[in-house]
Motif scaffolding. Structure first.
Motif, PDB file in Angstrom:
ATOM      1  N   ILE A  43      -3.585 -37.954  -1.588  1.00 57.85           N
ATOM      2  CA  ILE A  43      -3.997 -36.562  -1.803  1.00 57.85           C
ATOM      3  C   ILE A  43      -4.033 -36.234  -3.293  1.00 57.85           C
ATOM      4  O   ILE A  43      -4.982 -35.615  -3.783  1.00 57.85           O
ATOM      5  CB  ILE A  43      -3.075 -35.603  -1.039  1.00 57.85           C
ATOM      6  N   ALA A  44      -3.011 -36.672  -4.025  1.00 61.05           N
ATOM      7  CA  ALA A  44      -2.978 -36.431  -5.470  1.00 61.05           C
ATOM      8  C   ALA A  44      -4.160 -37.109  -6.152  1.00 61.05           C
ATOM      9  O   ALA A  44      -4.792 -36.532  -7.050  1.00 61.05           O
ATOM     10  CB  ALA A  44      -1.663 -36.928  -6.064  1.00 61.05           C
ATOM     11  N   SER A  45      -4.500 -38.307  -5.730  1.00 64.47           N
ATOM     12  CA  SER A  45      -5.650 -39.018  -6.306  1.00 64.47           C
ATOM     13  C   SER A  45      -6.946 -38.269  -6.049  1.00 64.47           C
ATOM     14  O   SER A  45      -7.785 -38.138  -6.945  1.00 64.47           O
ATOM     15  CB  SER A  45      -5.758 -40.419  -5.716  1.00 64.47           C
ATOM     16  N   LEU A  46      -7.116 -37.785  -4.836  1.00 65.12           N
ATOM     17  CA  LEU A  46      -8.341 -37.053  -4.505  1.00 65.12           C
ATOM     18  C   LEU A  46      -8.441 -35.740  -5.275  1.00 65.12           C
ATOM     19  O   LEU A  46      -9.522 -35.371  -5.743  1.00 65.12           O
ATOM     20  CB  LEU A  46      -8.413 -36.807  -3.002  1.00 65.12           C
ATOM     21  N   LEU A  47      -7.319 -35.039  -5.414  1.00 61.06           N
ATOM     22  CA  LEU A  47      -7.326 -33.788  -6.182  1.00 61.06           C
ATOM     23  C   LEU A  47      -7.643 -34.034  -7.650  1.00 61.06           C
ATOM     24  O   LEU A  47      -8.419 -33.296  -8.266  1.00 61.06           O
ATOM     25  CB  LEU A  47      -5.988 -33.070  -6.033  1.00 61.06           C
ATOM     26  N   LEU A  48      -7.042 -35.070  -8.226  1.00 62.37           N
ATOM     27  CA  LEU A  48      -7.336 -35.394  -9.622  1.00 62.37           C
ATOM     28  C   LEU A  48      -8.787 -35.814  -9.799  1.00 62.37           C
ATOM     29  O   LEU A  48      -9.433 -35.452 -10.785  1.00 62.37           O
ATOM     30  CB  LEU A  48      -6.394 -36.489 -10.124  1.00 62.37           C
ATOM     31  N   ARG A  53     -14.102 -34.504 -11.847  1.00 63.46           N
ATOM     32  CA  ARG A  53     -15.526 -34.341 -11.545  1.00 63.46           C
ATOM     33  C   ARG A  53     -16.024 -32.957 -11.961  1.00 63.46           C
ATOM     34  O   ARG A  53     -17.096 -32.826 -12.549  1.00 63.46           O
ATOM     35  CB  ARG A  53     -15.749 -34.554 -10.050  1.00 63.46           C
ATOM     36  N   LEU A  54     -15.245 -31.916 -11.656  1.00 65.56           N
ATOM     37  CA  LEU A  54     -15.634 -30.563 -12.060  1.00 65.56           C
ATOM     38  C   LEU A  54     -15.666 -30.423 -13.574  1.00 65.56           C
ATOM     39  O   LEU A  54     -16.599 -29.824 -14.132  1.00 65.56           O
ATOM     40  CB  LEU A  54     -14.671 -29.542 -11.458  1.00 65.56           C
ATOM     41  N   LEU A  55     -14.671 -30.969 -14.246  1.00 62.05           N
ATOM     42  CA  LEU A  55     -14.653 -30.911 -15.710  1.00 62.05           C
ATOM     43  C   LEU A  55     -15.834 -31.664 -16.307  1.00 62.05           C
ATOM     44  O   LEU A  55     -16.434 -31.220 -17.289  1.00 62.05           O
ATOM     45  CB  LEU A  55     -13.341 -31.469 -16.243  1.00 62.05           C
ATOM     46  N   TRP A  56     -16.179 -32.796 -15.722  1.00 59.61           N
ATOM     47  CA  TRP A  56     -17.313 -33.571 -16.212  1.00 59.61           C
ATOM     48  C   TRP A  56     -18.612 -32.784 -16.055  1.00 59.61           C
ATOM     49  O   TRP A  56     -19.429 -32.746 -16.971  1.00 59.61           O
ATOM     50  CB  TRP A  56     -17.398 -34.895 -15.455  1.00 59.61           C
ATOM     51  N   LYS A  57     -18.801 -32.164 -14.904  1.00 56.20           N
ATOM     52  CA  LYS A  57     -20.020 -31.381 -14.688  1.00 56.20           C
ATOM     53  C   LYS A  57     -20.118 -30.227 -15.680  1.00 56.20           C
ATOM     54  O   LYS A  57     -21.198 -29.944 -16.191  1.00 56.20           O
ATOM     55  CB  LYS A  57     -20.059 -30.851 -13.254  1.00 56.20           C
ATOM     56  N   GLN A  58     -19.013 -29.557 -15.944  1.00 54.39           N
ATOM     57  CA  GLN A  58     -19.004 -28.470 -16.924  1.00 54.39           C
ATOM     58  C   GLN A  58     -19.325 -28.998 -18.313  1.00 54.39           C
ATOM     59  O   GLN A  58     -20.063 -28.365 -19.074  1.00 54.39           O
ATOM     60  CB  GLN A  58     -17.653 -27.764 -16.931  1.00 54.39           C
ATOM     61  N   ALA A  59     -18.789 -30.148 -18.656  1.00 52.47           N
ATOM     62  CA  ALA A  59     -19.033 -30.714 -19.980  1.00 52.47           C
ATOM     63  C   ALA A  59     -20.489 -31.128 -20.142  1.00 52.47           C
ATOM     64  O   ALA A  59     -21.091 -30.920 -21.204  1.00 52.47           O
ATOM     65  CB  ALA A  59     -18.117 -31.912 -20.218  1.00 52.47           C
TER      66      ALA A  59
END
Length: 68
Positions: A43-48, A53-59
């Motif tokens: 679960i921790a791996s999937l959340l990270l 992924r969200l940070l990459w898309k924003q960048a």
């Protein structure tokens, strides 16, 4: 992983997943961790992964090439 104090193991497993990458696979195969810890690690791996992924898309949205 077993040579470190409990707080270092928690940080190395859940905050910076270094121990997750290097130790959980072999420990799971050897039967040294239980299903709860394996599930929490997954679960921790999937959340990270989702957070990165969200940070990459924003960048990428804000990226502009120096040559264009």
């Amino acid at each position: 992983m077993a040579i470190y104090p409990a707080w270092v193991r928690r940080v190395g497993t859940f905050v910076i997943p270094l121990f997750l990458i290097t130790n959980f696979g072999p420990m799971f195969l050897l039967g040294q961790i239980n299903w709860l810890h394996a599930g929490l690690a997954l679960i921790a791996s999937l959340l990270l992964f989702a957070a990165v992924r969200l940070l990459w898309k924003q960048a990428v949205k804000g990226y502009s090439s120096a040559s264009s």
